[in-house]
Scaffold this active site. Sequence first.
Site: not given
Ligand code: ADP
Length: 498
Positions: A300, A191, A266, A400
């Site tokens: 990161c 994803k 991570e 961060e």
């Molecule tokens: P940012 O806030 O910088 O976008 P995220 O940690 O939310 O960073 O995003 C990292 C990844 O996690 C992206 O691929 C995002 O679509 C995905 N993501 C966001 N919310 C969820 C969730 N509830 N469950 C699984 N994956 C998620």
Amino acid sequence: MPIDAKLLERAYQSGTLEGLPDGHFIDGRFQPAQAGGRMESFDPGRAEPFATFAAGDAADVDQAVASARGAFEDVWRDTAPEARGRVLMRTAELIRANVSRLAVAETLDSGKPVGEAQGDVLGAARTFEYYAGACDKLQGDTFPLGPDHLGYSFNEPVGVTAHIIPWNFPISTTARGIAPALAAGCTAVVKPAEQTPFTALMLAELLSEAGLPPGACNVVTGTGQDVGAPLVAHADVDHVTFTGSVATGTGVMKAVADNVTSLVLELGGKSPVVVLSDCDREAALDGVMGAIFENAGQICSAGSRLVIERAIHDDFVDTLCQRTGALSIGHGLRDPQLGPVNSDRQLETVSGFVDRGRERGATVLTGGAATTDPQTGKGWFYEPTIIADRPVDDELVQEEIFGPVLTIQIAEDAEDAVRLANATRYALVAGVYTRDFEAAHQLARRIDAGQVYINEYFAGGIAVPFGGNRMSGFGREKGLEGIRSYCRTKSVAARIAR
Ligand code: ADP
């Protein structure tokens, strides 16, 4: 390997790349979202959409997981290790052969300078090569049970693995997750971040071309809510590798608990670069700048805190500020020294940190404002920024920022530097600059981090395990250790004599 100049120019002039993948990649082919959803992807260098892609949901996730399950049970887990290795090796060759297209797609999607994108693509090729060679070396063990018994173990693949990818290193993070998973005999559902979906799709297509069976690597695009959440909570997923923010990562940790799914997290960092007074000054200046301004600080493991000995502070920081102020800024396809940040939201976040810091009395030594591409007046840019010494409990030291913002902390000596280095809730990586061999290795022991770089920030590569402690997460990726998450030990004990 130079980037194809014509392709680069065409992409810059047209603002997009022809022939981008269209649809999820499931069961070895591109297909639209079942519900027909679409989203736009933005070019951060122009703050404009440049392409659209499928916006999936739980139904697409179900289909991808079923496809990965079928490929796991019917083909991939029982494919001979050397045959798996050949597929991964061919993938590495195909990535290299397509470096220009992949790098241009990565730059349009993420904003990063195309030279950096090219480095990421070549790094992805290297990752596939590395794990190609590991496929037939996943040996088990034997246990000394005496003459009447035989005890041994072997590594089984864990099964269907899910990979949640962030937007800052789309192809690198996808490769470092799926290459070891596929090497171990697992299958994958990826994803990508909704800001940067394209290179994961392109990679899945290249894997197919290299001979990976349909279903062994699927990519479902869309939002975290609609695709990520149902994927990590899916009962038929055996392992999740998540790279992203602390807030989302802790949510994922809760979501996988119900199914007792294994997890590697991570997360963020606020990594210190410790510069002692006996350092090689030029190496340290280069190292500090690369640590925070590569990918506009959206890493990161960025070195976002300069922990510097007082004795050299004034002179070192003067030069650092001069060089920082002279960095070229521009659209990623023009390969500047500093590209845009990835989104308007990210730009707001970075500005917010610096503006709040100013209100608390922080001194901005250079930078400190949002800006645009000087050629076009467009894009989401933030000036490369350095903040003068802040107290240890300040937000600019603790949080961060994920942007091109370096905060200084002054240390009295090496002992004090360790105290400052360890004073945040994160513990991902650290850098140390000193010519004193003993001091360097003492610091490497005493700084809490998953990885310590000595005299070259970001030293190492795919062979070196990477991951964090405390709020930076757990588990290790890269290296031979990185393949362990995708294997489980099966032990066998047999009576062979009475
Ligand atoms: P940012 O806030 O910088 O976008 P995220 O940690 O939310 O960073 O995003 C990292 C990844 O996690 C992206 O691929 C995002 O679509 C995905 N993501 C966001 N919310 C969820 C969730 N509830 N469950 C699984 N994956 C998620």
